[in-house]
Design a protein around this motif. Structure first.
Motif, PDB file in Angstrom:
ATOM      1  N   LEU A 429     -20.964 -38.560   4.662  1.00  0.00           N
ATOM      2  CA  LEU A 429     -21.173 -37.424   3.770  1.00  0.00           C
ATOM      3  C   LEU A 429     -22.318 -37.695   2.794  1.00  0.00           C
ATOM      4  CD1 LEU A 429     -17.466 -36.448   2.953  1.00  0.00           C
ATOM      5  CD2 LEU A 429     -19.060 -35.272   4.499  1.00  0.00           C
ATOM      6  N   MET A 430     -22.430 -38.935   2.321  1.00  0.00           N
ATOM      7  CA  MET A 430     -23.536 -39.299   1.425  1.00  0.00           C
ATOM      8  C   MET A 430     -24.870 -39.163   2.148  1.00  0.00           C
ATOM      9  SD  MET A 430     -22.204 -42.566  -0.819  1.00  0.00           S
ATOM     10  CE  MET A 430     -23.677 -42.532  -1.872  1.00  0.00           C
ATOM     11  N   ALA A 431     -24.901 -39.540   3.423  1.00  0.00           N
ATOM     12  CA  ALA A 431     -26.139 -39.447   4.201  1.00  0.00           C
ATOM     13  C   ALA A 431     -26.539 -37.989   4.433  1.00  0.00           C
ATOM     14  CB  ALA A 431     -25.969 -40.173   5.531  1.00  0.00           C
ATOM     15  N   ARG A 432     -25.554 -37.080   4.431  1.00  0.00           N
ATOM     16  CA  ARG A 432     -25.822 -35.658   4.652  1.00  0.00           C
ATOM     17  C   ARG A 432     -26.380 -34.964   3.421  1.00  0.00           C
ATOM     18  NH1 ARG A 432     -21.565 -32.735   4.945  1.00  0.00           N
ATOM     19  NH2 ARG A 432     -22.582 -30.911   5.857  1.00  0.00           N
ATOM     20  N   GLU A 433     -25.991 -35.444   2.237  1.00  0.00           N
ATOM     21  CA  GLU A 433     -26.376 -34.776   0.991  1.00  0.00           C
ATOM     22  C   GLU A 433     -27.668 -35.357   0.427  1.00  0.00           C
ATOM     23  OE1 GLU A 433     -24.895 -32.157  -0.340  1.00  0.00           O
ATOM     24  OE2 GLU A 433     -23.436 -32.135   1.295  1.00  0.00           O
ATOM     25  N   PRO A 434     -28.676 -34.528   0.160  1.00  0.00           N
ATOM     26  CA  PRO A 434     -29.943 -35.038  -0.382  1.00  0.00           C
ATOM     27  C   PRO A 434     -29.765 -35.798  -1.695  1.00  0.00           C
ATOM     28  CG  PRO A 434     -30.179 -32.763   0.352  1.00  0.00           C
ATOM     29  CD  PRO A 434     -28.714 -33.081   0.421  1.00  0.00           C
ATOM     30  N   GLY A 435     -28.823 -35.363  -2.520  1.00  0.00           N
ATOM     31  CA  GLY A 435     -28.636 -35.995  -3.820  1.00  0.00           C
ATOM     32  C   GLY A 435     -28.066 -37.400  -3.762  1.00  0.00           C
TER      33      GLY A 435
END
Length: 464
Positions: A429-435
């Motif tokens: 999920l972290m890899a999916r979110e630009p932030g």
């Protein structure tokens, strides 16, 4: 060499014998209780609510379940092998010196950086009250106070944390009581909102699953600080009993303080109210029910939370550094102990924290953001080391020293694998979110560098 012989060789330096045992059970209990309540809960949760809406309750429940599993695993190992190195010592015992080196030094960098950030946050609050005073001066004052406190004796750290935690617990308990009364409509001057806030304004999932994901990522990192109690337990009067009690009460503490307070906030206040982000969810809720001076009251509470975290992180970073060096994983000077306190390690941690403060003023556009990104996902890396270490050590304990299993992981090994799957999902999920993608990559880079250094050191020591 047999596994039991290897264990014996690792346990001796990890025992941290020179440290004092000045923490009383009341200190440890309150450190465990107060460690759950950080500034991230009071302030940072506003961004999560703005993204997830009322479903932030689900986000905190899911991340809270993961944290409970991690704490149970850590409690099992810490009760069996009390050490100020905590998860770093466990990783070394389970996976080898390279793992202890990687987990320990990455966490040390995280804590030292956090010391600086918390000092800056506390100084901003004070300069809001006293605008003509320099922000850096307040940070320096806080640093000196906690440096002296931690240099003197471990009981001083325990006493500070006892009263800091008592204030935080008292504040959030009062908030919960007032909030529940307001939700029920029995607080004078308030009407019960019922469930209208949970289903109105776009529904329970106003921003869909994407909003829930952002709220979940925000909630995961709000739980930092729980590990301190297993570090402190090694210097308590009864480390095994202290860890066992702290871990066994983790579930209701997380459910009450985090999930309960989020439920109160989103039931009382519209999730998209501007004040939730601008003033913080707790101030918004208190002002909604007509508590006078709510903003200033919460400023005091947040200041206490920041100072408490600052004190705890100076303590935790110094003990992690001491334990690493005692196991041959760093500069020998950091292992020097005077009157039961690793004073050089305390000083090094404070200086490193202040360097972070200097960077925030000197290089705010390049070096400082890079440092923040580098520590962004460290806590998840540490949790992975905890889970993998527990998988390996549990079988070894059952075979060689079952009497040490005072705390047992629930439904082992199924729930340990569930926790690892949860951590893997968060990484995805972290890899999916630009932030959060940049944080993931920066932390991954630091972890790989430390792992390579640790493995090279391990090979060199094996050859010599």
């Amino acid at each position: 060499m047999s596994g039991s012989t290897l264990d014996s060789a690792r346990e001796t330096p990890a025992a941290d014998v020179p440290l004092s045992h000045g923490l009383k059970q009341r200190h440890l209990s309150m450190i465990a209780l107060g460690g759950v309540i950080g500034a991230g809960l009071f302030v940072g949760s506003g961004a999560g609510i703005a993204a997830a809406g009322p479903s932030i309750v689900v986000a905190y429940a899911l991340s809270g379940l993961l944290v409970m599993l991690v704490m149970r695993m850590l409690g099992e190992m810490s009760a069996a092998y009390p050490s100020s190195g905590s998860f770093s010592a466990h990783a070394e015992r389970a996976l080898g010196p390279w793992a202890g080196f990687t987990a320990g030094w990455s966490f040390w960098v995280l804590l030292c950086t956090a010391v600086g950030l918390e000092g800056i946050g506390a100084a901003k609050i004070v300069t809001g009250w006293l605008p003509d005073t320099p922000e850096w001066g307040w940070v320096a004052l806080f640093m000196v106070v906690f440096l002296v406190t931690n240099l003197a004796a471990v009981k001083n750290f325990g006493e500070f944390e006892f009263w800091f935690a008592a204030l935080k617990v008292g504040a959030i308990s009062l908030f919960l009581v007032l909030g529940v009364l307001a939700v029920a409509g029995v607080l004078p001057g308030t009407d019960s909102p019922g469930l209208s806030r949970l289903t109105g304004e776009g529904g329970f999932l106003p921003n869909g699953s994407e909003g829930l994901v952002i709220g979940l990522l925000a909630s995961v990192f709000a739980y930092g600080g729980l590990e301190t109690v297993t570090i402190a337990a090694a210097e308590s009067e009864d480390p095994v009993r202290g860890v066992a009690r702290a871990v066994r009460t983790a579930m209701w503490r997380i459910a009450l303080f985090y999930i309960g307070s989020m439920a109160v906030v989103v039931t009382l206040v519209p999730w998209n109210a501007k004040a939730v982000v601008d003033k913080g969810p707790y101030v918004a809720a208190l002002e909604h029910i007509g508590i006078p001076g709510a903003a200033q009251v919460m400023n005091v509470v947040v200041l206490v939370a920041l100072l408490s975290a600052m004190n705890a992180n100076i303590y935790g970073s110094s003990r992690i550094a001491y334990s690493l060096v005692a196991r041959g994983q760093g500069p020998k000077a950091l292992a020097r102990v005077s009157r039961g306190v690793p004073r050089v390690a305390v000083l090094a941690s404070c200086v490193s924290g202040f360097v972070c403060v200097v960077l925030s003023y000197w290089r705010p556009d390049d070096v400082f953001p890079w440092l923040l990104n580098m520590i962004g996902a460290v806590i998840l890396v540490v949790w992975v080391f905890i889970a993998v270490s527990q998988l390996r050590l549990r079988r070894r304990l059952e075979r060689e020293a079952s009497e040490k299993l005072v705390v047992r992981m629930w439904a082992f090994p199924a729930l340990t694998w569930v926790a690892l799957a949860g951590m893997a999902a968060i990484f995805v999920l972290m890899a999916r979110e630009p932030g959060t993608r940049v944080q993931l990559y920066a932390t991954g880079g630091m972890t790989l560098v430390l792992a390579a250094l640790g493995y090279a050191r391990q090979r060199a020591r094996a050859k010599s």
